[in-house]
Motif scaffolding. Structure first.
Motif, PDB file in Angstrom:
ATOM      1  N   THR A 180       0.846  -1.277  -0.039  1.00  0.00           N
ATOM      2  CA  THR A 180       0.050  -0.046   0.124  1.00  0.00           C
ATOM      3  C   THR A 180       1.036   1.235   0.077  1.00  0.00           C
TER       4      THR A 180
ATOM      5  N   GLY B  85       3.421   0.372   2.799  1.00  0.00           N
ATOM      6  CA  GLY B  85       3.184  -0.615   3.537  1.00  0.00           C
ATOM      7  C   GLY B  85       3.878  -2.182   3.147  1.00  0.00           C
TER       8      GLY B  85
ATOM      9  N   ARG C 207       5.899  -0.851   8.296  1.00  0.00           N
ATOM     10  CA  ARG C 207       5.795   0.706   7.720  1.00  0.00           C
ATOM     11  C   ARG C 207       6.925   1.441   7.576  1.00  0.00           C
TER      12      ARG C 207
END
Length: 348
Positions: A197, A220, A225
Motif C-alpha cells: 500500500t 506498507g 511501515r
C-alpha cells in the motif's frame, strides 16, 4: 549491445546544478569516460569549467551526435522522455537523472525502446551510494535490531523563500515530491521490495508556493511501515533514518556529506572523500546504546559500474525496471494524496 573501443564518449545534456555538482565530477573521476560534448544555452559557463569541450545549444541535436556513445540527461523533468527517446533511437546509451520521466507510461515506453534498440538505459539514483544509506542497509542485513517494523527516512531543508526555478513552478513532475521523492522511494524499495500500500499527504506550506513543498508518504510492507518525509521548513531537521525492530532501535542522525563536499571542491578519490563522521547508533535487548563508524559513501561508483556495464563487464547499476517501479510508487503517492486514502500501487 555494441561495446565502444577506447574511452566512452559522453554528452552532457544540461549544465545546471545537477550536472555541475554531481554528474560532471563523477564522470571525470572515471578514466574510461570522456566528456566530449555539452548541450547548454550558456556556453560561457561550460567553457570556463570544461575547457576544450564542444558546446551545442540544441539538446536534440546533441543527443544524436554521431561521435557520442553515452548521453547523460540532466534537464527539466518534462524533457527527459523526448531527449532520452531520441538518444536511444540514435543508438546511444543513456543515463537520465531522476525522476526517470514525468509519468509511469513514459517510463515503460522508454524502457521498451532501450530493449528494442539494444542500448543501456540507466537512471541516476545516486543516493544508493550515500554513506547513511549504506550504513543502514548493512546493519539491516546483519539483523542488528531484528526485523525492522518501523522505518523513517527523511530529507529536510530550510528554504522558506520560494525560488523562481523550474522545480518550484507548476508543471509535469514539479514540486518537492518529484525532486526528493525518487531518492526516498528508491532506497525504500531497495531495502523492502514492493509495497502493498501507499498512503500520501502532499501540501504547500510556504507563502507563495505554487507546487507541493511538503510530502509525507507511508509505504506498507506487510507488518512493516516505511515513512518517507520531505519538507522545506526544517531549520532543525529530524534524523536522516530512524528504525524500530523486533529487538531494538537504530538511528543514523546526520545525512551523507558528499553533496557538501562536491560544492566545496572535494572530488571523488580526494582524501576524506565520502567519509562520514556521524556514527550509526543502536540499542537492543535492553542493553546499552552502541555506536559504529558509518561506512564511506561514493556516488561516483554509479559511473564506475556504468562504464563496466557498457563494456560488458558487469550489470547496469540501476536497471530500467527498477526505475520504472520507483515511478509506479511515485504516481501511486500522487493518486493517494488526491483521493485521501491508501492505494495499491499498480505493478508495472
Amino acid at each position: 549491445m555494441n561495446k565502444p573501443h577506447g574511452p566512452i564518449r559522453v554528452c552532457l545534456v544540461g549544465y545546471g546544478y545537477a550536472t555541475r555538482t554531481f554528474h560532471a565530477p563523477s564522470i571525470q573521476a572515471v578514466p574510461r569516460l570522456s566528456v566530449e560534448l555539452v548541450a547548454s544555452s550558456r556556453p560561457e559557463h561550460v567553457r570556463a569549467e570544461l575547457p576544450g569541450v564542444a558546446v551545442e545549444a540544441d539538446p536534440m541535436r546533441a543527443v544524436v551526435d554521431a561521435d557520442i556513445d553515452l548521453v547523460v540527461i540532466a534537464t527539466p523533468n518534462d524533457t527527459h522522455f523526448p531527449l532520452a527517446q531520441a538518444a536511444l533511437r540514435a543508438g546511444k546509451h543513456v543515463v537520465v537523472d531522476k525522476p526517470m520521466t514525468p509519468s509511469l507510461s513514459e517510463a515503460c515506453e522508454l524502457s521498451a525502446t532501450a530493449r528494442t534498440h539494444g542500448r543501456l538505459l540507466s537512471v541516476f539514483h545516486n543516493r544508493r551510494w550515500d554513506s547513511d544509506f549504506l550504513s543502514v542497509r548493512q546493519a539491516m542485513r546483519e539483523g542488528l535490531i531484528g526485523e525492522v517494523r518501523h522505518f523513517e527516512s527523511r530529507i529536510e531543508r530550510f528554504r522558506p523563500q520560494v525560488r523562481d526555478r523550474w522545480r518550484e513552478r507548476p508543471g509535469p513532475a514539479a514540486g518537492l515530491w518529484w525532486d526528493i521523492g525518487p531518492h526516498l522511494v528508491d532506497q525504500a524499495l531497495a531495502l523492502f521490495g514492493w509495497p502493498d500500500t501507499v498512503q500520501a499527504n502532499l501540501a504547500r506550506q510556504r507563502s507563495g508556493a505554487t507546487t507541493e513543498d511538503w510530502a509525507h508518504v507511508v509505504l506498507g510492507f506487510g507488518p512493516t511501515r516505511a515513512i518517507l518525509h520531505a519538507g522545506m521548513l526544517a531549520a532543525l531537521p529530524g534524523p536522516r533514518f530512524v528504525m524500530h525492530g523486533t529487538r531494538g532501535s537504530m538511528i543514523k542522525a546526520q545525512p551523507d556529506r558528499q553533496e557538501q563536499q562536491l560544492i566545496a571542491g572535494v572530488r571523488p578519490g580526494d582524501p576524506h572523500w565520502g567519509t562520514d563522521p556521524d556514527p550509526l547508533q543502536w540499542r537492543c535487548d535492553d542493553g546499552p546504546t552502541q555506536t559504529r563508524t558509518a561506512l564511506s559513501g561514493d556516488q561516483s561508483r554509479f559511473y564506475v559500474e556504468l562504464a563496466d556495464a557498457i563494456a560488458g563487464n558487469g550489470p547496469n547499476p540501476v536497471e530500467p525496471d527498477e526505475a520504472v517501479r520507483v515511478m509506479a510508487v511515485m504516481e501511486a503517492a500522487v493518486r493517494s494524496a488526491a483521493e485521501g486514502s491508501a492505494v495499491s500501487p499498480r505493478v508495472p
